[in-house]
Design a protein around this motif. Structure first.
Motif, PDB file in Angstrom:
ATOM      1  N   VAL A 170       2.751 -36.545  16.149  1.00 17.82           N
ATOM      2  CA  VAL A 170       2.153 -35.518  15.295  1.00 17.82           C
ATOM      3  C   VAL A 170       3.201 -35.084  14.282  1.00 17.82           C
ATOM      4  O   VAL A 170       4.315 -34.671  14.643  1.00 17.82           O
ATOM      5  CB  VAL A 170       1.665 -34.305  16.101  1.00 17.82           C
ATOM      6  CG1 VAL A 170       1.103 -33.229  15.160  1.00 17.82           C
ATOM      7  CG2 VAL A 170       0.606 -34.734  17.113  1.00 17.82           C
ATOM      8  N   ASP A 172       3.730 -32.650  10.731  1.00 16.36           N
ATOM      9  CA  ASP A 172       3.120 -31.594   9.910  1.00 16.36           C
ATOM     10  C   ASP A 172       4.159 -31.081   8.928  1.00 16.36           C
ATOM     11  O   ASP A 172       5.364 -31.289   9.079  1.00 16.36           O
ATOM     12  CB  ASP A 172       2.626 -30.462  10.809  1.00 16.36           C
ATOM     13  CG  ASP A 172       1.592 -29.593  10.113  1.00 16.36           C
ATOM     14  OD1 ASP A 172       1.319 -29.846   8.915  1.00 16.36           O
ATOM     15  OD2 ASP A 172       1.043 -28.694  10.764  1.00 16.36           O
ATOM     16  N   ASP A 173       3.637 -30.417   7.907  1.00 12.76           N
ATOM     17  CA  ASP A 173       4.546 -29.818   6.926  1.00 12.76           C
ATOM     18  C   ASP A 173       5.415 -28.759   7.591  1.00 12.76           C
ATOM     19  O   ASP A 173       5.079 -28.223   8.654  1.00 12.76           O
ATOM     20  CB  ASP A 173       3.754 -29.199   5.777  1.00 12.76           C
ATOM     21  CG  ASP A 173       2.936 -30.240   5.012  1.00 12.76           C
ATOM     22  OD1 ASP A 173       3.300 -31.444   5.081  1.00 12.76           O
ATOM     23  OD2 ASP A 173       1.929 -29.865   4.369  1.00 12.76           O
ATOM     24  N   ASN A 206      -4.564 -40.515  11.317  1.00 18.48           N
ATOM     25  CA  ASN A 206      -5.764 -39.706  11.125  1.00 18.48           C
ATOM     26  C   ASN A 206      -7.030 -40.568  11.194  1.00 18.48           C
ATOM     27  O   ASN A 206      -7.959 -40.415  10.400  1.00 18.48           O
ATOM     28  CB  ASN A 206      -5.719 -38.941   9.812  1.00 18.48           C
ATOM     29  CG  ASN A 206      -4.783 -37.749   9.887  1.00 18.48           C
ATOM     30  OD1 ASN A 206      -3.851 -37.716  10.680  1.00 18.48           O
ATOM     31  ND2 ASN A 206      -5.005 -36.751   9.042  1.00 18.48           N
ATOM     32  N   PRO A 232      -2.752 -32.766   6.442  1.00 17.30           N
ATOM     33  CA  PRO A 232      -1.943 -32.409   7.611  1.00 17.30           C
ATOM     34  C   PRO A 232      -2.721 -31.491   8.549  1.00 17.30           C
ATOM     35  O   PRO A 232      -3.664 -30.803   8.097  1.00 17.30           O
ATOM     36  CB  PRO A 232      -0.735 -31.717   6.988  1.00 17.30           C
ATOM     37  CG  PRO A 232      -1.209 -31.212   5.667  1.00 17.30           C
ATOM     38  CD  PRO A 232      -2.267 -32.156   5.203  1.00 17.30           C
ATOM     39  N   PRO A 233      -2.373 -31.476   9.822  1.00 17.09           N
ATOM     40  CA  PRO A 233      -1.302 -32.298  10.437  1.00 17.09           C
ATOM     41  C   PRO A 233      -1.730 -33.753  10.569  1.00 17.09           C
ATOM     42  O   PRO A 233      -2.904 -34.058  10.748  1.00 17.09           O
ATOM     43  CB  PRO A 233      -1.106 -31.637  11.788  1.00 17.09           C
ATOM     44  CG  PRO A 233      -2.434 -31.048  12.124  1.00 17.09           C
ATOM     45  CD  PRO A 233      -3.032 -30.590  10.814  1.00 17.09           C
ATOM     46  N   TYR A 234      -0.729 -34.628  10.495  1.00 14.88           N
ATOM     47  CA  TYR A 234      -0.996 -36.059  10.531  1.00 14.88           C
ATOM     48  C   TYR A 234      -0.825 -36.568  11.971  1.00 14.88           C
ATOM     49  O   TYR A 234       0.263 -36.458  12.542  1.00 14.88           O
ATOM     50  CB  TYR A 234      -0.050 -36.795   9.579  1.00 14.88           C
ATOM     51  CG  TYR A 234      -0.133 -36.252   8.163  1.00 14.88           C
ATOM     52  CD1 TYR A 234      -1.231 -36.537   7.364  1.00 14.88           C
ATOM     53  CD2 TYR A 234       0.888 -35.448   7.650  1.00 14.88           C
ATOM     54  CE1 TYR A 234      -1.309 -36.041   6.067  1.00 14.88           C
ATOM     55  CE2 TYR A 234       0.810 -34.958   6.367  1.00 14.88           C
ATOM     56  CZ  TYR A 234      -0.297 -35.253   5.574  1.00 14.88           C
ATOM     57  OH  TYR A 234      -0.371 -34.737   4.292  1.00 14.88           O
ATOM     58  N   SER A 235      -1.922 -37.107  12.515  1.00 11.17           N
ATOM     59  CA  SER A 235      -1.913 -37.617  13.885  1.00 11.17           C
ATOM     60  C   SER A 235      -1.770 -39.140  13.851  1.00 11.17           C
ATOM     61  O   SER A 235      -2.648 -39.844  13.342  1.00 11.17           O
ATOM     62  CB  SER A 235      -3.214 -37.237  14.607  1.00 11.17           C
ATOM     63  OG  SER A 235      -3.266 -37.815  15.890  1.00 11.17           O
ATOM     64  N   SER A 262      13.232 -35.225   8.929  1.00 12.46           N
ATOM     65  CA  SER A 262      12.585 -34.154   9.686  1.00 12.46           C
ATOM     66  C   SER A 262      13.546 -33.010   9.952  1.00 12.46           C
ATOM     67  O   SER A 262      13.179 -31.824   9.840  1.00 12.46           O
ATOM     68  CB  SER A 262      12.053 -34.729  11.011  1.00 12.46           C
ATOM     69  OG  SER A 262      11.523 -33.699  11.822  1.00 12.46           O
ATOM     70  N   PHE A 267      10.352 -30.782   9.028  1.00 11.58           N
ATOM     71  CA  PHE A 267       9.026 -31.286   9.404  1.00 11.58           C
ATOM     72  C   PHE A 267       8.738 -30.973  10.872  1.00 11.58           C
ATOM     73  O   PHE A 267       9.638 -30.969  11.717  1.00 11.58           O
ATOM     74  CB  PHE A 267       8.954 -32.811   9.233  1.00 11.58           C
ATOM     75  CG  PHE A 267       9.169 -33.290   7.815  1.00 11.58           C
ATOM     76  CD1 PHE A 267       8.893 -32.462   6.731  1.00 11.58           C
ATOM     77  CD2 PHE A 267       9.628 -34.572   7.573  1.00 11.58           C
ATOM     78  CE1 PHE A 267       9.090 -32.908   5.438  1.00 11.58           C
ATOM     79  CE2 PHE A 267       9.821 -35.024   6.295  1.00 11.58           C
ATOM     80  CZ  PHE A 267       9.561 -34.194   5.211  1.00 11.58           C
ATOM     81  N   GLU A 268       7.472 -30.716  11.123  1.00  9.15           N
ATOM     82  CA  GLU A 268       7.030 -30.621  12.511  1.00  9.15           C
ATOM     83  C   GLU A 268       6.847 -32.047  13.025  1.00  9.15           C
ATOM     84  O   GLU A 268       6.031 -32.818  12.500  1.00  9.15           O
ATOM     85  CB  GLU A 268       5.713 -29.848  12.608  1.00  9.15           C
ATOM     86  CG  GLU A 268       5.799 -28.416  12.115  1.00  9.15           C
ATOM     87  CD  GLU A 268       6.620 -27.537  13.053  1.00  9.15           C
ATOM     88  OE1 GLU A 268       6.786 -27.911  14.245  1.00  9.15           O
ATOM     89  OE2 GLU A 268       7.094 -26.481  12.603  1.00  9.15           O
TER      90      GLU A 268
END
Length: 310
Positions: A170, A172-173, A206, A232-235, A262, A267-268
């Motif tokens: 996962v 995410d921004d 996604n 996002p979030p990108y899976s 990251s 980044f998450e």
């Protein structure tokens, strides 16, 4: 005493005489025998009557007998005609028999040649069948050897939906909301490259399956995968060896670079092992094969995925 010479019995005339002489002699002897018997009978009758008159004797006289020589000649002539007819007929029959025998021999020769030709044709067909059977066995062996490779290619190119163990990622921004903390298309492409290098067998972002023709790019403000916009979030779902995939990812140059980004921009970023991951097939517009070459390395390893029915 000297031995007595035993005289050999003489053979009867019917054995020693020629056929024509025997016929003439028998014909004459029979005629004379008949005439003599008749004369003897008449003499006895005349003796019983006691000397009848001359007129009566003339009246009782036998009619003149036929000439025995003439009768014999007629018999011989008839026999000659019959013998000639038999000879001619025998000659004709012999000619007919010769023609029939020649025709039969010709037919036998023709049939023998035909049988020989058929036997040769059978031998040729047997050789051809043996060659074709050997070729069929070789093709079947090649097919059996190519089937696993075809399966690997179908999985890696996204031609089929797959399911298997792997990991989930996962991304995410950054929570700060800064412009530098926004995940870009090149960041996701760097992540995908690291996963492929680490041994991933199939990847989706996604819900969009990555294929050999897939693209990750920014269109306006959104990132598009396979021409479909994602947010996002990108899976990121990955099928591969879950025991080694994470560790191998951080040993690749792309994985180290993504981990550095990251940490730098906040980044998450989270990775989890998964017992079962399901990925769809690629878009139908990408499911065609231009060319393929025999691969090495990871392409030769048996996949850990299971093809799913569409």
């Amino acid at each position: 005493m000297p031995d007595r010479v035993q005289e050999r019995p003489s053979l009867p005339p019917r054995v020693t005489l020629p056929l024509l002489d025997l016929i003439q002699q028998q014909a004459l002897d029979e005629d004379y025998l008949v005439a003599a018997e008749r004369r003897a009978g008449r003499a006895q009758q005349m003796a019983l009557r006691g000397g009848a008159g001359e007129g009566d004797a003339d009246a009782d006289a036998d009619p003149p007998q036929r000439n025995p020589r003439r009768i014999a000649a007629v018999v011989v002539a008839v026999f000659g005609v019959m013998a000639s007819t038999a000879a001619v007929q025998t000659q004709r029959n012999a000619s007919v028999d010769d023609e029939g025998r020649a025709s039969l021999v010709s037919r036998i020769d023709d049939q023998s040649a035909r049988v020989a030709g058929l036997q040769e044709r059978i031998a040729q067909l047997r050789d051809s069948n043996a060659s074709r059977e050997a070729r069929a066995r070789a093709i079947a062996a090649d097919e059996a050897a190519l089937t696993p490779r075809l399966r690997r290619l179908r999985v890696r190119t996204g031609f089929v939906a797959v399911r298997g163990e792997g990991i989930s990622v996962v991304v995410d921004d950054a929570a700060s909301g800064s412009a530098d903390g926004v995940v870009r298309d090149e960041d996701l492409a760097l992540l995908a490259d690291g996963l492929w290098t680490a041994g991933a067998e199939a990847i989706s972002i996604n819900g969009q399956r990555l294929t050999a023709l897939s693209s990750i790019r920014t269109s306006g403000q959104a990132i598009e995968v396979n021409g479909i916009g994602i947010a996002p979030p990108y899976s990121v779902l990955v099928i591969g060896n879950r025991n080694t995939l994470q560790a191998d990812f951080f040993e690749t140059s792309s994985g180290l670079a993504f981990n550095d980004l990251s940490a730098r921009f906040g980044f998450e970023f989270d990775l989890q092992d998964e017992d079962s991951v399901s990925l769809p097939s690629g878009p139908s517009m990408f499911l065609f094969l231009r060319s393929a070459v025999e691969g090495r390395g990871a392409d030769q390893n048996p996949p850990k995925t299971e093809e799913m029915n569409r």
